[in-house]
Design a protein around this motif. Structure first.
Motif, PDB file in Angstrom:
ATOM      1  N   ASN A   1      -6.120  -0.531  -4.456  1.00 62.71           N
ATOM      2  CA  ASN A   1      -4.979  -1.087  -3.727  1.00 62.71           C
ATOM      3  C   ASN A   1      -4.099  -1.902  -4.665  1.00 62.71           C
ATOM      4  O   ASN A   1      -4.599  -2.642  -5.507  1.00 62.71           O
ATOM      5  CB  ASN A   1      -5.498  -1.963  -2.585  1.00 62.71           C
ATOM      6  CG  ASN A   1      -4.407  -2.772  -1.920  1.00 62.71           C
ATOM      7  OD1 ASN A   1      -4.125  -3.884  -2.345  1.00 62.71           O
ATOM      8  ND2 ASN A   1      -3.800  -2.212  -0.896  1.00 62.71           N
TER       9      ASN A   1
ATOM     10  N   HIS B   1       0.836  -1.192   0.000  1.00 58.15           N
ATOM     11  CA  HIS B   1       0.000   0.000   0.000  1.00 58.15           C
ATOM     12  C   HIS B   1       0.877   1.251   0.000  1.00 58.15           C
ATOM     13  O   HIS B   1       1.932   1.282   0.644  1.00 58.15           O
ATOM     14  CB  HIS B   1      -0.890   0.027   1.251  1.00 58.15           C
ATOM     15  CG  HIS B   1      -1.710   1.284   1.395  1.00 58.15           C
ATOM     16  ND1 HIS B   1      -2.831   1.540   0.625  1.00 58.15           N
ATOM     17  CD2 HIS B   1      -1.572   2.359   2.199  1.00 58.15           C
ATOM     18  CE1 HIS B   1      -3.344   2.716   0.973  1.00 58.15           C
ATOM     19  NE2 HIS B   1      -2.596   3.239   1.921  1.00 58.15           N
TER      20      HIS B   1
ATOM     21  N   GLU C   1     -19.463   1.457  -3.497  1.00 62.26           N
ATOM     22  CA  GLU C   1     -18.624   2.643  -3.703  1.00 62.26           C
ATOM     23  C   GLU C   1     -18.621   3.060  -5.166  1.00 62.26           C
ATOM     24  O   GLU C   1     -18.652   4.261  -5.484  1.00 62.26           O
ATOM     25  CB  GLU C   1     -17.193   2.356  -3.264  1.00 62.26           C
ATOM     26  CG  GLU C   1     -16.931   2.467  -1.791  1.00 62.26           C
ATOM     27  CD  GLU C   1     -15.452   2.354  -1.491  1.00 62.26           C
ATOM     28  OE1 GLU C   1     -14.685   3.276  -1.844  1.00 62.26           O
ATOM     29  OE2 GLU C   1     -15.056   1.331  -0.904  1.00 62.26           O
TER      30      GLU C   1
ATOM     31  N   CYS D   1      -1.257   4.290  -1.145  1.00 58.59           N
ATOM     32  CA  CYS D   1      -2.365   5.186  -1.488  1.00 58.59           C
ATOM     33  C   CYS D   1      -2.033   5.875  -2.808  1.00 58.59           C
ATOM     34  O   CYS D   1      -1.101   6.679  -2.895  1.00 58.59           O
ATOM     35  CB  CYS D   1      -2.681   6.210  -0.417  1.00 58.59           C
ATOM     36  SG  CYS D   1      -4.130   7.225  -0.876  1.00 58.59           S
TER      37      CYS D   1
ATOM     38  N   ALA E   1      -4.842  -5.691  -4.875  1.00 61.26           N
ATOM     39  CA  ALA E   1      -6.099  -5.949  -5.577  1.00 61.26           C
ATOM     40  C   ALA E   1      -5.946  -5.703  -7.077  1.00 61.26           C
ATOM     41  O   ALA E   1      -6.501  -6.431  -7.901  1.00 61.26           O
ATOM     42  CB  ALA E   1      -7.208  -5.083  -4.995  1.00 61.26           C
TER      43      ALA E   1
ATOM     44  N   PRO F   1     -10.739  -7.259  -3.089  1.00 65.86           N
ATOM     45  CA  PRO F   1     -11.667  -6.120  -3.136  1.00 65.86           C
ATOM     46  C   PRO F   1     -11.215  -5.054  -4.124  1.00 65.86           C
ATOM     47  O   PRO F   1     -10.260  -4.326  -3.886  1.00 65.86           O
ATOM     48  CB  PRO F   1     -11.648  -5.590  -1.697  1.00 65.86           C
ATOM     49  CG  PRO F   1     -10.329  -6.037  -1.144  1.00 65.86           C
ATOM     50  CD  PRO F   1      -9.996  -7.321  -1.826  1.00 65.86           C
ATOM     51  N   LEU F   2     -11.920  -4.977  -5.233  1.00 61.80           N
ATOM     52  CA  LEU F   2     -11.619  -3.999  -6.278  1.00 61.80           C
ATOM     53  C   LEU F   2     -12.914  -3.669  -7.006  1.00 61.80           C
ATOM     54  O   LEU F   2     -13.743  -4.549  -7.253  1.00 61.80           O
ATOM     55  CB  LEU F   2     -10.593  -4.558  -7.271  1.00 61.80           C
ATOM     56  CG  LEU F   2     -10.078  -3.602  -8.347  1.00 61.80           C
ATOM     57  CD1 LEU F   2      -9.278  -2.460  -7.733  1.00 61.80           C
ATOM     58  CD2 LEU F   2      -9.221  -4.354  -9.367  1.00 61.80           C
TER      59      LEU F   2
ATOM     60  N   TYR G   1      -8.016   3.306   0.238  1.00 64.40           N
ATOM     61  CA  TYR G   1      -7.669   1.967  -0.254  1.00 64.40           C
ATOM     62  C   TYR G   1      -8.052   1.734  -1.709  1.00 64.40           C
ATOM     63  O   TYR G   1      -7.740   0.678  -2.266  1.00 64.40           O
ATOM     64  CB  TYR G   1      -8.352   0.908   0.612  1.00 64.40           C
ATOM     65  CG  TYR G   1      -7.877   0.893   2.044  1.00 64.40           C
ATOM     66  CD1 TYR G   1      -6.639   0.350   2.378  1.00 64.40           C
ATOM     67  CD2 TYR G   1      -8.662   1.429   3.060  1.00 64.40           C
ATOM     68  CE1 TYR G   1      -6.201   0.335   3.692  1.00 64.40           C
ATOM     69  CE2 TYR G   1      -8.233   1.423   4.375  1.00 64.40           C
ATOM     70  CZ  TYR G   1      -7.000   0.876   4.689  1.00 64.40           C
ATOM     71  OH  TYR G   1      -6.572   0.868   5.985  1.00 64.40           O
ATOM     72  N   GLY G   2      -8.753   2.666  -2.336  1.00 66.31           N
ATOM     73  CA  GLY G   2      -9.249   2.447  -3.685  1.00 66.31           C
ATOM     74  C   GLY G   2      -8.128   2.139  -4.669  1.00 66.31           C
ATOM     75  O   GLY G   2      -7.176   2.897  -4.797  1.00 66.31           O
TER      76      GLY G   2
ATOM     77  N   ASN H   1     -13.220   0.180  -3.800  1.00 64.54           N
ATOM     78  CA  ASN H   1     -13.124  -1.084  -3.064  1.00 64.54           C
ATOM     79  C   ASN H   1     -14.318  -2.009  -3.256  1.00 64.54           C
ATOM     80  O   ASN H   1     -14.175  -3.223  -3.151  1.00 64.54           O
ATOM     81  CB  ASN H   1     -12.981  -0.796  -1.566  1.00 64.54           C
ATOM     82  CG  ASN H   1     -11.779   0.050  -1.245  1.00 64.54           C
ATOM     83  OD1 ASN H   1     -10.650  -0.385  -1.397  1.00 64.54           O
ATOM     84  ND2 ASN H   1     -12.016   1.274  -0.805  1.00 64.54           N
ATOM     85  N   SER H   2     -15.498  -1.456  -3.477  1.00 62.10           N
ATOM     86  CA  SER H   2     -16.717  -2.264  -3.502  1.00 62.10           C
ATOM     87  C   SER H   2     -17.671  -1.747  -4.558  1.00 62.10           C
ATOM     88  O   SER H   2     -17.557  -0.609  -5.032  1.00 62.10           O
ATOM     89  CB  SER H   2     -17.408  -2.211  -2.137  1.00 62.10           C
ATOM     90  OG  SER H   2     -17.918  -0.911  -1.887  1.00 62.10           O
TER      91      SER H   2
END
Length: 443
Positions: A319, A88, A126, A90, A322, A293-294, A316-317, A122-123
């Protein structure tokens, strides 16, 4: 390696899973439900192994997430290599190539050959929320139109977009404003019948927006090209294309929510491809990254770039781990022709479902495309009375026999089939045999 074979070593759930479930009840919030309380030890391909040594056939893929199969070797290798580099930074602070590479792939595989931009999250919720932000920013308009039976997520805004109250919305309001709901083109339940559904539904949507919202106030229309949680409702040919054309005529952003239907699940890269529909914005998640998670919003460059710098993002978007998984998953889909495999799954499964419908007399509709298929259960074929109790009983029967199945639908009476696209024909056939056994036991 997990042998691709169903094994029932204990009752489902077994003693070790039962003990773990007691620990779950003591420490995990009760609002986090569990459909099948078997606790997973390992999974691969089309098999999930629990802590009791049971091996279950997977017809759920973690709700269409592990499309390339659990423990896909390309994904494992890519994730391992990325973790060894860094986990990570960011992207908004110090960026990295993996994020850019995913956006390049999204520009290539999503519908249309126009210039595109993407933003990673992430989801799925989102992604939907940010798609609405982008549409409002680009148009300067407030209103968003969604549909009956829609499911778009569990955040405040996406709950407002979602149609189903229980369990998603009950007690959580008030919800975000300027959300309007239009009738869904639902061929099986359209009052004028399936043949009239496309034209009548489109006309009804247009009239609803004109009268209740106003075209000039509408920033976006958001639609799942095949609805997911709402019951795998497939709009009739022409409806989605007609809706997209109408949106374009009035400067309304057409958002295709392909979070469940995307990435080869329906026999095309995206469900929108089936009719040659090119959305202005497309939201993706679930099958994009082999279980990591992406999520993403991809769309026309002029729309995506309308948002000011800093207006999109998240800690985290996108990452890097991911993203590495996403790149490996897309490579697998392309190299192994998983869209073609989805069509093969459809060709194997649908005739079995048709035979089951004819034999049992309780299946009102068989629908879907590729490896996104469903049956709607009814207690009366003529009245089309939803039979949620039968769906629950068959679901429980499948679980006890070692088959992971999922129900859905606004009325709780729809079975959805979402096997990994890498599942073998033998497991598919055995799973369908189990489904038939569960129906016979429940009827």
């Amino acid at each position: 390696m997990i042998e691709q074979q169903r094994i029932l070593a204990t009752a489902i759930p077994g003693p070790a899973s039962t003990e773990l479930h007691q620990r779950k009840l003591a420490t995990v919030a009760s609002g986090v439900g569990t459909g099948l309380p078997v606790y997973v030890e390992a999974a691969e391909g089309g098999i999930v192994r629990d802590v009791d040594g049971n091996q279950l056939i997977d017809f759920g893929s973690g709700i269409a997430v592990t499309s390339v199969g659990n423990r896909n070797q390309r994904v494992i290798d890519a994730v391992t290599a990325q973790i060894n580099d860094f986990t990570h930074t960011c992207f908004m602070v110090t960026p990295y190539e993996e994020y850019v590479a995913v956006c390049e792939e999204l520009a290539d595989v999503t519908p249309g050959d126009h210039e595109k931009r993407s933003a990673l999250f992430n989801s799925g919720a989102e992604a939907v929320e940010n798609a609405v932000k982008i549409a409002r920013s680009a148009t300067g308009r407030p209103a968003v139109v969604t549909f009956e039976h829609a499911y778009h997520g569990r955040t405040n805004l996406t709950m407002a977009l979602t149609a189903k109250n229980m369990p998603y919305k009950q007690g959580f309001g008030p919800f975000a404003g300027e959300i309007y709901r239009a009738p869904m083109a639902y061929p099986y339940r359209w009052p004028g019948g399936p043949q009239a559904c496309a034209d009548e539904a489109l006309s009804t949507v247009i009239d609803t927006v004109h009268a209740q919202v106003g075209e000039g106030n509408t920033a976006a229309v958001i639609l799942e090209p095949i609805q997911g949680e709402g019951g795998f409702i497939v709009p009739p040919p022409g409806f989605v294309a007609g809706l997209a054309d109408w949106c374009r005529e009035h400067g309304i952003v057409f958002i295709a929510d392909e979070i469940q239907s995307g990435f080869c699940r329906t026999g095309d890269w995206f469900a929108s491809d089936h009719e040659g529909v090119v959305p202005d914005l497309i939201t993706t998640a679930k099958g994009i990254a082999g279980g990591m998670p992406l999520a993403a919003v991809t769309g026309r460059a002029d729309l995506m770039d309308a948002v000011h710098a800093g207006g999109l993002g998240g800690t985290y978007g996108g990452n890097p781990v991911a993203c590495a998984a996403g790149l490996a998953s897309i490579e697998t889909m392309r190299e192994d022709d998983l869209a073609g495999r989805a069509r093969e799954i459809e060709a194997l499964v649908v005739p079995r479902l048709r035979a089951l419908a004819e034999r049992t007399g309780v299946i009102g509709d068989i629908r879907g495309r590729g490896a996104m298929l469903a049956i709607e259960l009814v207690s009366d074929l003529e009245a089309k009375t939803p039979d949620a109790a039968l769906a629950a009983a068959v679901n429980a029967g499948c679980h006890s026999r070692g088959l992971i199945t999922l129900t859905c639908g606004t009325y709780g009476n729809v079975f959805r089939f979402l096997p990994p696209l890498t599942i073998g024909d033998e497991l598919l056939t055995e799973g369908l045999d189990i489904l038939e056994e569960a129906f016979d036991a429940a009827l």
